[in-house]
Design a protein around this motif. Structure first.
Motif, PDB file in Angstrom:
ATOM      1  N   LEU A   4      25.778 -19.215  -3.829  1.00  0.00           N
ATOM      2  CA  LEU A   4      27.027 -18.305  -4.501  1.00  0.00           C
ATOM      3  C   LEU A   4      26.310 -18.915  -6.668  1.00  0.00           C
ATOM      4  O   LEU A   4      26.773 -17.775  -7.069  1.00  0.00           O
ATOM      5  N   VAL A   5      26.093 -19.726  -6.819  1.00  0.00           N
ATOM      6  CA  VAL A   5      25.196 -20.345  -8.522  1.00  0.00           C
ATOM      7  C   VAL A   5      24.278 -19.325  -8.624  1.00  0.00           C
ATOM      8  O   VAL A   5      23.684 -18.564  -9.600  1.00  0.00           O
ATOM      9  N   ALA A   6      23.438 -18.708  -7.946  1.00  0.00           N
ATOM     10  CA  ALA A   6      22.446 -17.667  -8.009  1.00  0.00           C
ATOM     11  C   ALA A   6      22.617 -16.824  -8.368  1.00  0.00           C
ATOM     12  O   ALA A   6      22.215 -15.584  -8.444  1.00  0.00           O
ATOM     13  N   LYS A   7      24.004 -15.877  -7.086  1.00  0.00           N
ATOM     14  CA  LYS A   7      24.465 -14.816  -7.514  1.00  0.00           C
ATOM     15  C   LYS A   7      25.460 -14.654  -8.712  1.00  0.00           C
ATOM     16  O   LYS A   7      25.676 -13.816  -9.469  1.00  0.00           O
ATOM     17  N   GLY A   8      26.109 -15.369  -9.574  1.00  0.00           N
ATOM     18  CA  GLY A   8      26.470 -16.324 -10.065  1.00  0.00           C
ATOM     19  C   GLY A   8      25.727 -15.478 -11.090  1.00  0.00           C
ATOM     20  O   GLY A   8      26.214 -15.101 -12.058  1.00  0.00           O
ATOM     21  N   ALA A   9      24.626 -15.993 -11.458  1.00  0.00           N
ATOM     22  CA  ALA A   9      23.775 -15.902 -12.641  1.00  0.00           C
ATOM     23  C   ALA A   9      23.503 -14.617 -12.945  1.00  0.00           C
ATOM     24  O   ALA A   9      23.583 -14.471 -13.720  1.00  0.00           O
ATOM     25  N   LYS A  10      23.101 -13.678 -11.764  1.00  0.00           N
ATOM     26  CA  LYS A  10      23.415 -12.191 -11.981  1.00  0.00           C
ATOM     27  C   LYS A  10      24.185 -11.993 -12.283  1.00  0.00           C
ATOM     28  O   LYS A  10      24.201 -11.113 -13.496  1.00  0.00           O
ATOM     29  N   VAL A  11      26.114 -11.757 -12.074  1.00  0.00           N
ATOM     30  CA  VAL A  11      27.030 -11.857 -11.753  1.00  0.00           C
ATOM     31  C   VAL A  11      26.907 -11.572 -13.288  1.00  0.00           C
ATOM     32  O   VAL A  11      27.492 -10.878 -14.547  1.00  0.00           O
ATOM     33  N   PHE A  12      26.401 -13.498 -14.599  1.00  0.00           N
ATOM     34  CA  PHE A  12      26.589 -13.340 -15.851  1.00  0.00           C
ATOM     35  C   PHE A  12      26.207 -12.228 -16.707  1.00  0.00           C
ATOM     36  O   PHE A  12      26.305 -12.309 -18.175  1.00  0.00           O
ATOM     37  N   LYS A  13      24.975 -11.853 -16.529  1.00  0.00           N
ATOM     38  CA  LYS A  13      24.274 -10.528 -16.952  1.00  0.00           C
ATOM     39  C   LYS A  13      25.401 -10.201 -17.213  1.00  0.00           C
ATOM     40  O   LYS A  13      25.266  -9.395 -18.827  1.00  0.00           O
ATOM     41  N   LYS A  14      26.304  -9.290 -17.568  1.00  0.00           N
ATOM     42  CA  LYS A  14      27.879  -8.428 -17.160  1.00  0.00           C
ATOM     43  C   LYS A  14      28.485  -8.951 -18.723  1.00  0.00           C
ATOM     44  O   LYS A  14      28.936  -8.517 -19.658  1.00  0.00           O
ATOM     45  N   CYS A  15      28.115 -10.260 -18.449  1.00  0.00           N
ATOM     46  CA  CYS A  15      28.890 -11.104 -19.713  1.00  0.00           C
ATOM     47  C   CYS A  15      27.518 -11.822 -21.234  1.00  0.00           C
ATOM     48  O   CYS A  15      28.538 -12.687 -22.131  1.00  0.00           O
ATOM     49  N   LYS A  16      27.118 -11.360 -20.502  1.00  0.00           N
ATOM     50  CA  LYS A  16      25.829 -12.481 -21.652  1.00  0.00           C
ATOM     51  C   LYS A  16      25.466 -11.592 -22.224  1.00  0.00           C
ATOM     52  O   LYS A  16      24.846 -12.451 -23.814  1.00  0.00           O
ATOM     53  N   ALA A  17      25.929 -10.285 -22.462  1.00  0.00           N
ATOM     54  CA  ALA A  17      25.904 -10.130 -24.172  1.00  0.00           C
ATOM     55  C   ALA A  17      27.035 -10.336 -25.118  1.00  0.00           C
ATOM     56  O   ALA A  17      26.963 -10.525 -26.959  1.00  0.00           O
ATOM     57  N   CYS A  18      27.917 -10.983 -24.259  1.00  0.00           N
ATOM     58  CA  CYS A  18      29.160 -11.659 -25.552  1.00  0.00           C
ATOM     59  C   CYS A  18      28.721 -13.172 -25.956  1.00  0.00           C
ATOM     60  O   CYS A  18      29.389 -13.240 -25.871  1.00  0.00           O
ATOM     61  N   HIS A  19      28.504 -13.830 -24.316  1.00  0.00           N
ATOM     62  CA  HIS A  19      28.339 -14.983 -24.276  1.00  0.00           C
ATOM     63  C   HIS A  19      27.433 -15.678 -24.103  1.00  0.00           C
ATOM     64  O   HIS A  19      26.644 -15.475 -22.379  1.00  0.00           O
ATOM     65  N   LYS A  20      27.289 -17.273 -24.582  1.00  0.00           N
ATOM     66  CA  LYS A  20      25.789 -18.054 -23.930  1.00  0.00           C
ATOM     67  C   LYS A  20      26.881 -19.064 -23.452  1.00  0.00           C
ATOM     68  O   LYS A  20      27.762 -19.884 -23.870  1.00  0.00           O
ATOM     69  N   VAL A  21      25.716 -19.429 -22.162  1.00  0.00           N
ATOM     70  CA  VAL A  21      25.419 -20.966 -21.777  1.00  0.00           C
ATOM     71  C   VAL A  21      24.630 -21.855 -21.502  1.00  0.00           C
ATOM     72  O   VAL A  21      23.104 -21.123 -21.808  1.00  0.00           O
ATOM     73  N   GLY A  22      24.419 -23.031 -21.497  1.00  0.00           N
ATOM     74  CA  GLY A  22      23.706 -23.905 -21.613  1.00  0.00           C
ATOM     75  C   GLY A  22      22.651 -24.483 -22.617  1.00  0.00           C
ATOM     76  O   GLY A  22      23.802 -24.309 -23.563  1.00  0.00           O
ATOM     77  N   GLU A  23      22.077 -25.421 -22.692  1.00  0.00           N
ATOM     78  CA  GLU A  23      21.174 -26.153 -23.861  1.00  0.00           C
ATOM     79  C   GLU A  23      21.182 -25.209 -25.304  1.00  0.00           C
ATOM     80  O   GLU A  23      20.152 -24.032 -24.823  1.00  0.00           O
TER      81      GLU A  23
END
Ligand code: HEM
Length: 106
Positions: A4-23
């Motif tokens: 589910l986390v791996a799938k979420g990483a793919k979905v997060f591509k839609k958010c990446k233009a505006c949001h960063k996560v991680g170190e």
């Protein structure tokens, strides 16, 4: 659930233009989303939120499963005047997945 986390990483591509996560993530168009699960809305330091987002936080909005699902389904319906210009995620499964992904960045 790592799948589910791996799938979420793919979905997060839609958010990446505006949001960063991680170190090393930094605020950009949107606030960084590290530790967002369970956080009060509008609290990321150094990010300039809309008035309704700040007001929601002051009123006690916490980003739990339910609030995130409602916001991510239709951001501007859930929060009139939010400056998050994103249409929303249609599939419940995508929302579940992206929330799992975000929870992996505490
Ligand atoms: C705010 C998640 C897509 C721009 C937020 C917040 C969350 C979130 C949880 C609240 C943050 C807080 O209270 O600190 C997501 C997710 C996305 C997504 C999971 C993808 C599914 C986008 C996109 C954009 C964007 C594509 C830009 C076009 C913003 C902005 C805010 C925000 C500007 C601040 C809103 C305000 O102050 O009213 N996002 N977002 N987001 N997001 Fe997104």
């Amino acid at each position: 659930d790592p799948e589910l986390v791996a799938k979420g990483a793919k979905v997060f591509k839609k958010c990446k233009a505006c949001h960063k996560v991680g170190e090393g993530a930094k605020n950009s168009t949107g606030p960084i989303l590290n530790g967002i699960f369970g956080a009060t809305a509008g609290m990321v330091e150094g990010f300039k939120y809309s008035k309704p987002m700040l007001a929601a936080g002051e009123d006690g909005l916490v980003w739990d499963e339910e609030a995130l699902a409602a916001f991510l389904t239709k951001p501007r319906k859930f929060m009139k005047g939010t400056k998050m210009s994103f249409a929303g995620l249609r599939k419940e499964r995508d929302i579940e997945a992206v929330v799992s992904y975000l929870r992996s960045f505490d």
